[in-house]
Design a protein around this motif. Structure first.
Motif, PDB file in Angstrom:
ATOM      1  N   VAL A 236       0.821  -1.444   0.048  1.00 46.85           N
ATOM      2  CA  VAL A 236       0.171   0.115  -0.023  1.00 46.85           C
ATOM      3  C   VAL A 236       0.891   1.080   0.056  1.00 46.85           C
ATOM      4  O   VAL A 236       0.289   2.426  -0.413  1.00 46.85           O
ATOM      5  CB  VAL A 236      -0.877   0.129   1.257  1.00 46.85           C
ATOM      6  CG1 VAL A 236      -1.962  -0.973   1.149  1.00 46.85           C
ATOM      7  CG2 VAL A 236      -0.239  -0.143   2.494  1.00 46.85           C
ATOM      8  N   LYS A 237       2.063   1.074   0.507  1.00 52.31           N
ATOM      9  CA  LYS A 237       3.025   2.246   0.535  1.00 52.31           C
ATOM     10  C   LYS A 237       3.750   2.540  -1.068  1.00 52.31           C
ATOM     11  O   LYS A 237       4.218   3.512  -1.271  1.00 52.31           O
ATOM     12  CB  LYS A 237       4.096   2.143   1.637  1.00 52.31           C
ATOM     13  CG  LYS A 237       3.416   2.255   2.981  1.00 52.31           C
ATOM     14  CD  LYS A 237       2.831   3.793   3.327  1.00 52.31           C
ATOM     15  CE  LYS A 237       2.646   4.141   4.831  1.00 52.31           C
ATOM     16  NZ  LYS A 237       2.394   5.657   4.876  1.00 52.31           N
ATOM     17  N   SER A 238       3.893   1.253  -1.883  1.00 50.46           N
ATOM     18  CA  SER A 238       4.722   1.531  -2.980  1.00 50.46           C
ATOM     19  C   SER A 238       3.592   2.181  -3.929  1.00 50.46           C
ATOM     20  O   SER A 238       3.084   1.434  -4.826  1.00 50.46           O
ATOM     21  CB  SER A 238       4.884   0.131  -3.553  1.00 50.46           C
ATOM     22  OG  SER A 238       5.966  -0.286  -2.473  1.00 50.46           O
ATOM     23  N   LEU A 239       3.460   3.485  -3.955  1.00 53.27           N
ATOM     24  CA  LEU A 239       2.590   4.270  -4.775  1.00 53.27           C
ATOM     25  C   LEU A 239       2.830   4.132  -6.096  1.00 53.27           C
ATOM     26  O   LEU A 239       4.064   4.281  -6.651  1.00 53.27           O
ATOM     27  CB  LEU A 239       2.651   5.818  -4.330  1.00 53.27           C
ATOM     28  CG  LEU A 239       1.693   6.813  -5.120  1.00 53.27           C
ATOM     29  CD1 LEU A 239       1.249   7.709  -4.169  1.00 53.27           C
ATOM     30  CD2 LEU A 239       2.430   7.798  -6.145  1.00 53.27           C
ATOM     31  N   LYS A 240       2.028   4.103  -6.849  1.00 54.73           N
ATOM     32  CA  LYS A 240       2.141   4.029  -8.432  1.00 54.73           C
ATOM     33  C   LYS A 240       1.718   5.255  -8.810  1.00 54.73           C
ATOM     34  O   LYS A 240       1.144   5.907  -8.492  1.00 54.73           O
ATOM     35  CB  LYS A 240       1.032   2.959  -8.968  1.00 54.73           C
ATOM     36  CG  LYS A 240       1.178   1.567  -8.634  1.00 54.73           C
ATOM     37  CD  LYS A 240       0.507   0.519  -9.238  1.00 54.73           C
ATOM     38  CE  LYS A 240      -0.689  -0.047  -8.437  1.00 54.73           C
ATOM     39  NZ  LYS A 240      -1.207  -1.164  -9.141  1.00 54.73           N
TER      40      LYS A 240
END
Length: 267
Positions: A236-240
């Motif tokens: 959820v923290k690995s923003l796209k």
């Protein structure tokens, strides 16, 4: 005589079974009612601004403090050979990824506190920096995981190259954490998805700004032209599709934290 003696014994056994069944049913009923009462009492506790019961949020905050004390750049996520990577990586979430997007016009917008002029960085500028490949087990908060091969630039190398992330305006010095901005906020171009990160996690050697997957250009559904990969935290923290980057002295807003999840999301 034997038949006469067996009848009372059978009756006693049946009475014991009935008594134990009644006792078990009574205990089960009381336990169920008590559990329901406790649940209703918990739900009635004062809520924080993020919708959680205050005791729950305090526990999560305590866990985050413990994790911050134990965090180290020496703690690395396990890595794997290229052949272990999934050929068709799973898509995790589509928030902030509208279908109408033109990647050729994209530029990363960097907001520096105290500087009214925004820094714009193109994908080609980022690709000129040293490339790093990372093959690790991506973990989603939904409960699934998958080994994926990413390629891009270390976030720390990007900050060093543009002398970003410090309050003095100088290059980041690992031995001078007091000069760092403690937080970094990232948002998609449309503002539909956003995350807040602690600077220590940003500087972790495995935190990447990625533009490749499995050795080819990142697909739009996976966050092209540039996404974040941070193996020390859940997906959820690995923003796209990173649109903007902001340094902050306070915790930036975070999409899932606003919906009741833990802010840190560390593994």
């Amino acid at each position: 005589m034997k038949e006469n003696n067996s009848l009372p014994t059978q009756q006693v056994t049946e009475q014991k079974i009935k008594r134990r069944t009644f006792l078990a049913f009574t205990v089960f009923t009381i336990a169920g009612i008590s559990s329901l009462g406790l649940w209703k009492a918990f739900r009635a506790l004062p809520k924080t601004a993020k919708g959680l019961a205050a005791p729950t949020r305090r526990i999560l905050a305590f866990n985050e403090k413990v994790n911050a004390q134990l965090f180290s750049n020496q703690h690395l996520a396990p890595t794997y050979p290229p052949e272990a990577a999934a050929r068709a990586p799973r898509v995790n979430g589509r928030a902030g990824l509208p279908k109408t997007f033109e990647p050729l016009t994209w530029q990363l917008q960097v907001n520096v506190p105290g500087n009214p002029q925004m820094l714009s960085v193109s994908l080609r500028d980022i690709q000129r920096l040293p490339k790093t490949d990372l093959i690790f087990d991506f973990k989603c908060i939904e409960g699934w995981n998958q080994i994926v091969h990413y390629g891009g630039v270390k976030f720390s190398d990007f900050l060093q190259a543009y002398q970003l992330g410090t309050q003095s305006g100088k290059a980041i010095d690992p031995d001078r954490p007091g000069d760092w901005y403690p937080y970094v906020g990232l948002e998609t171009p449309d503002g539909g998805y956003y995350v807040g990160l602690d600077m220590a996690s940003v500087l972790h050697p495995q935190t990447l700004l990625c533009y490749e997957m499995n050795g080819t250009t990142l697909a739009l559904k996976h966050g092209a032209p540039l996404r974040l990969i941070i193996p020390t935290k859940y997906g959820v923290k690995s923003l796209k599709r990173i649109g903007s980057l902001t340094f902050s002295l306070v915790q930036p807003r975070d999409y899932w934290y606003e919906r009741g999840y833990v802010y840190d999301a560390s593994l």
